[in-house]
Design a protein around this motif. Structure first.
Motif, PDB file in Angstrom:
ATOM      1  N   SER A  25       0.843  -1.195   0.000  1.00  0.00           N
ATOM      2  CA  SER A  25       0.000   0.000   0.000  1.00  0.00           C
ATOM      3  C   SER A  25       0.877   1.243   0.000  1.00  0.00           C
ATOM      4  O   SER A  25       1.966   1.254   0.588  1.00  0.00           O
ATOM      5  CB  SER A  25      -0.919   0.014   1.224  1.00  0.00           C
ATOM      6  N   ILE A  26       0.373   2.286  -0.629  1.00  0.00           N
ATOM      7  CA  ILE A  26       0.971   3.605  -0.499  1.00  0.00           C
ATOM      8  C   ILE A  26       0.468   4.205   0.813  1.00  0.00           C
ATOM      9  O   ILE A  26      -0.679   4.011   1.208  1.00  0.00           O
ATOM     10  CB  ILE A  26       0.596   4.513  -1.682  1.00  0.00           C
ATOM     11  N   VAL A  27       1.335   4.919   1.506  1.00  0.00           N
ATOM     12  CA  VAL A  27       0.954   5.618   2.736  1.00  0.00           C
ATOM     13  C   VAL A  27       1.347   7.088   2.571  1.00  0.00           C
ATOM     14  O   VAL A  27       2.509   7.399   2.309  1.00  0.00           O
ATOM     15  CB  VAL A  27       1.647   5.028   3.978  1.00  0.00           C
ATOM     16  N   LYS A  28       0.366   7.978   2.708  1.00  0.00           N
ATOM     17  CA  LYS A  28       0.602   9.408   2.500  1.00  0.00           C
ATOM     18  C   LYS A  28       0.493  10.177   3.816  1.00  0.00           C
ATOM     19  O   LYS A  28       0.091   9.644   4.838  1.00  0.00           O
ATOM     20  CB  LYS A  28      -0.391   9.961   1.478  1.00  0.00           C
ATOM     21  N   ASP A  29       0.844  11.460   3.732  1.00  0.00           N
ATOM     22  CA  ASP A  29       0.756  12.367   4.883  1.00  0.00           C
ATOM     23  C   ASP A  29       1.529  11.826   6.083  1.00  0.00           C
ATOM     24  O   ASP A  29       1.062  11.875   7.233  1.00  0.00           O
ATOM     25  CB  ASP A  29      -0.702  12.620   5.272  1.00  0.00           C
ATOM     26  N   ILE A  30       2.719  11.306   5.820  1.00  0.00           N
ATOM     27  CA  ILE A  30       3.521  10.686   6.871  1.00  0.00           C
ATOM     28  C   ILE A  30       3.940  11.704   7.928  1.00  0.00           C
ATOM     29  O   ILE A  30       4.428  12.794   7.615  1.00  0.00           O
ATOM     30  CB  ILE A  30       4.778  10.026   6.268  1.00  0.00           C
ATOM     31  N   ASN A  31       3.753  11.331   9.177  1.00  0.00           N
ATOM     32  CA  ASN A  31       4.238  12.103  10.318  1.00  0.00           C
ATOM     33  C   ASN A  31       5.400  11.323  10.922  1.00  0.00           C
ATOM     34  O   ASN A  31       5.201  10.296  11.575  1.00  0.00           O
ATOM     35  CB  ASN A  31       3.118  12.274  11.352  1.00  0.00           C
ATOM     36  N   TRP A  32       6.609  11.792  10.684  1.00  0.00           N
ATOM     37  CA  TRP A  32       7.785  11.097  11.196  1.00  0.00           C
ATOM     38  C   TRP A  32       8.002  11.469  12.659  1.00  0.00           C
ATOM     39  O   TRP A  32       8.292  12.616  12.983  1.00  0.00           O
ATOM     40  CB  TRP A  32       9.033  11.434  10.376  1.00  0.00           C
ATOM     41  N   LEU A  33       7.861  10.491  13.523  1.00  0.00           N
ATOM     42  CA  LEU A  33       8.135  10.672  14.944  1.00  0.00           C
ATOM     43  C   LEU A  33       9.597  10.376  15.256  1.00  0.00           C
ATOM     44  O   LEU A  33      10.098  10.733  16.324  1.00  0.00           O
ATOM     45  CB  LEU A  33       7.230   9.750  15.767  1.00  0.00           C
ATOM     46  N   CYS A  34      10.241   9.692  14.327  1.00  0.00           N
ATOM     47  CA  CYS A  34      11.652   9.346  14.504  1.00  0.00           C
ATOM     48  C   CYS A  34      12.371   9.538  13.166  1.00  0.00           C
ATOM     49  O   CYS A  34      12.308   8.669  12.289  1.00  0.00           O
ATOM     50  CB  CYS A  34      11.785   7.897  14.995  1.00  0.00           C
ATOM     51  N   GLU A  35      13.024  10.683  13.012  1.00  0.00           N
ATOM     52  CA  GLU A  35      13.728  10.982  11.761  1.00  0.00           C
ATOM     53  C   GLU A  35      14.882  10.013  11.525  1.00  0.00           C
ATOM     54  O   GLU A  35      15.259   9.760  10.379  1.00  0.00           O
ATOM     55  CB  GLU A  35      14.242  12.422  11.783  1.00  0.00           C
ATOM     56  N   ASP A  36      15.437   9.458  12.585  1.00  0.00           N
ATOM     57  CA  ASP A  36      16.521   8.484  12.421  1.00  0.00           C
ATOM     58  C   ASP A  36      16.045   7.278  11.621  1.00  0.00           C
ATOM     59  O   ASP A  36      16.796   6.719  10.810  1.00  0.00           O
ATOM     60  CB  ASP A  36      17.052   8.031  13.784  1.00  0.00           C
ATOM     61  N   LYS A  47       8.580  -4.126   4.674  1.00  0.00           N
ATOM     62  CA  LYS A  47       9.682  -3.314   4.173  1.00  0.00           C
ATOM     63  C   LYS A  47       9.113  -1.978   3.716  1.00  0.00           C
ATOM     64  O   LYS A  47       7.961  -1.892   3.286  1.00  0.00           O
ATOM     65  CB  LYS A  47      10.398  -4.006   3.009  1.00  0.00           C
ATOM     66  N   ILE A  48       9.932  -0.947   3.793  1.00  0.00           N
ATOM     67  CA  ILE A  48       9.484   0.401   3.473  1.00  0.00           C
ATOM     68  C   ILE A  48      10.315   0.975   2.331  1.00  0.00           C
ATOM     69  O   ILE A  48      11.547   0.896   2.336  1.00  0.00           O
ATOM     70  CB  ILE A  48       9.599   1.326   4.703  1.00  0.00           C
ATOM     71  N   SER A  49       9.630   1.564   1.345  1.00  0.00           N
ATOM     72  CA  SER A  49      10.288   2.296   0.268  1.00  0.00           C
ATOM     73  C   SER A  49       9.921   3.770   0.408  1.00  0.00           C
ATOM     74  O   SER A  49       8.733   4.108   0.498  1.00  0.00           O
ATOM     75  CB  SER A  49       9.836   1.776  -1.104  1.00  0.00           C
ATOM     76  N   ILE A  50      10.929   4.625   0.433  1.00  0.00           N
ATOM     77  CA  ILE A  50      10.691   6.058   0.544  1.00  0.00           C
ATOM     78  C   ILE A  50      10.374   6.637  -0.834  1.00  0.00           C
ATOM     79  O   ILE A  50      11.150   6.479  -1.783  1.00  0.00           O
ATOM     80  CB  ILE A  50      11.922   6.788   1.125  1.00  0.00           C
ATOM     81  N   ILE A  51       9.221   7.277  -0.967  1.00  0.00           N
ATOM     82  CA  ILE A  51       8.877   7.992  -2.203  1.00  0.00           C
ATOM     83  C   ILE A  51       9.285   9.454  -2.050  1.00  0.00           C
ATOM     84  O   ILE A  51       9.954  10.019  -2.906  1.00  0.00           O
ATOM     85  CB  ILE A  51       7.376   7.842  -2.511  1.00  0.00           C
ATOM     86  N   ASP A  52       8.864  10.082  -0.981  1.00  0.00           N
ATOM     87  CA  ASP A  52       9.366  11.380  -0.565  1.00  0.00           C
ATOM     88  C   ASP A  52       9.169  11.473   0.945  1.00  0.00           C
ATOM     89  O   ASP A  52       8.751  10.500   1.572  1.00  0.00           O
ATOM     90  CB  ASP A  52       8.705  12.545  -1.321  1.00  0.00           C
ATOM     91  N   HIS A  53       9.427  12.629   1.530  1.00  0.00           N
ATOM     92  CA  HIS A  53       9.414  12.719   2.991  1.00  0.00           C
ATOM     93  C   HIS A  53       8.034  12.495   3.591  1.00  0.00           C
ATOM     94  O   HIS A  53       7.927  12.148   4.771  1.00  0.00           O
ATOM     95  CB  HIS A  53       9.969  14.070   3.442  1.00  0.00           C
ATOM     96  N   THR A  54       6.993  12.675   2.815  1.00  0.00           N
ATOM     97  CA  THR A  54       5.630  12.497   3.339  1.00  0.00           C
ATOM     98  C   THR A  54       4.895  11.319   2.711  1.00  0.00           C
ATOM     99  O   THR A  54       3.710  11.117   2.991  1.00  0.00           O
ATOM    100  CB  THR A  54       4.792  13.773   3.131  1.00  0.00           C
ATOM    101  N   THR A  55       5.586  10.542   1.894  1.00  0.00           N
ATOM    102  CA  THR A  55       4.934   9.413   1.206  1.00  0.00           C
ATOM    103  C   THR A  55       5.871   8.207   1.182  1.00  0.00           C
ATOM    104  O   THR A  55       7.052   8.337   0.848  1.00  0.00           O
ATOM    105  CB  THR A  55       4.561   9.778  -0.238  1.00  0.00           C
TER     106      THR A  55
END
Length: 244
Positions: free
Chosen positions: A157-168, A195-203
């Motif tokens: 699934s795509i996940v949008k509007d990501i709120n990063w609680l841990c930038e590390d 597993k996670i694939s980064i699309i951009d900082h919020t997706t």
């Protein structure tokens, strides 16, 4: 500020939201969209206690709720049916229930009263347990399938509007996208390896090691590290189910 959430806060060396000791009561799922800076002055006194311990403390203090039954619903809904509560706030238009072959099975009370994976109670039927597989907003149709139908299984699934609680964790994923994390698509389910694939900082795109049943658009996905850090929260946008 102290709250009654089952969660933990780590302040050193960095501010972190951590899962509660009692995994059956952990409520970090509900806190995952709160900005980490907003948690800097929050205390969670119940985070290192199990519910049985909390009840014991309440009983020793002669509190009236010491033996009160656990609440499993939304407190502001009360004893009303969930559908009645929603109907008082949103407009509903009845439409058709159909199976994935397009055969009409009955009538629904409104698309907004159902979610993917929810059991559909038909007024008439042959005893088959039907579950919502897809909502067609254009035709006002809800397509149903049986519980074990592969249509309800999602691999990613795509996940949008990501709120990063841990930038590390964000940086770790960018540096090593093959790492295994833990994800949760609903509060009431166990975490699942992914597993996670980064699309951009919020997706991001989340790919589960084992398929997940009934991922629903608009629900919250929460990402955890294997050390119990609540790393991020975001809004699920799973692929559309194709009805032939």
């Amino acid at each position: 500020m102290a709250t009654g959430h089952y969660a933990n806060i780590q302040t050193e060396p960095k501010l972190r939201l951590l899962q509660a000791i009692d995994s059956t009561k952990d409520q970090t799922y509900f806190l995952s969209m709160v900005k980490i800076a907003s948690l800097s002055k929050v205390m969670f006194p119940l985070g290192n206690l199990r519910k049985t311990q909390v009840r014991q403390i309440a009983q020793e203090a002669n509190l009236p709720n010491a033996k009160r039954k656990d609440s499993v619903g939304l407190c502001f809904v009360g004893k009303r049916k969930w559908s009645d509560f929603l109907s008082s706030y949103i407009s509903t238009t009845p439409g058709k229930f159909k199976n994935i072959k397009g055969i009409v099975l009955g009538e629904h009370k409104g698309l907004g009263l159902y979610t993917v994976g929810q059991r559909a109670a038909l007024s008439k039927g042959d005893g088959t347990r039907w579950f919502c597989a897809k909502k067609d907003y254009k035709e006002n149709v809800i397509y149903l399938c049986e519980k074990d139908d592969p249509l309800l299984n999602f691999k990613d699934s795509i996940v949008k509007d990501i709120n990063w609680l841990c930038e590390d964790t964000y940086n770790d994923i960018k540096n090593d996208p093959d790492q295994i994390y833990l994800g949760k698509v609903r509060y009431s389910v166990e975490t699942n390896e992914c597993k996670i694939s980064i699309i951009d900082h919020t997706t991001i795109k989340v790919t589960f090691v084992n398929p997940i049943k009934a991922i629903t658009k608009g629900q919250i996905f929460v990402l955890y590290t294997n050390e119990g850090i609540c790393a991020a929260g975001g809004v699920l946008h799973p692929p559309e189910i194709e009805i032939q």
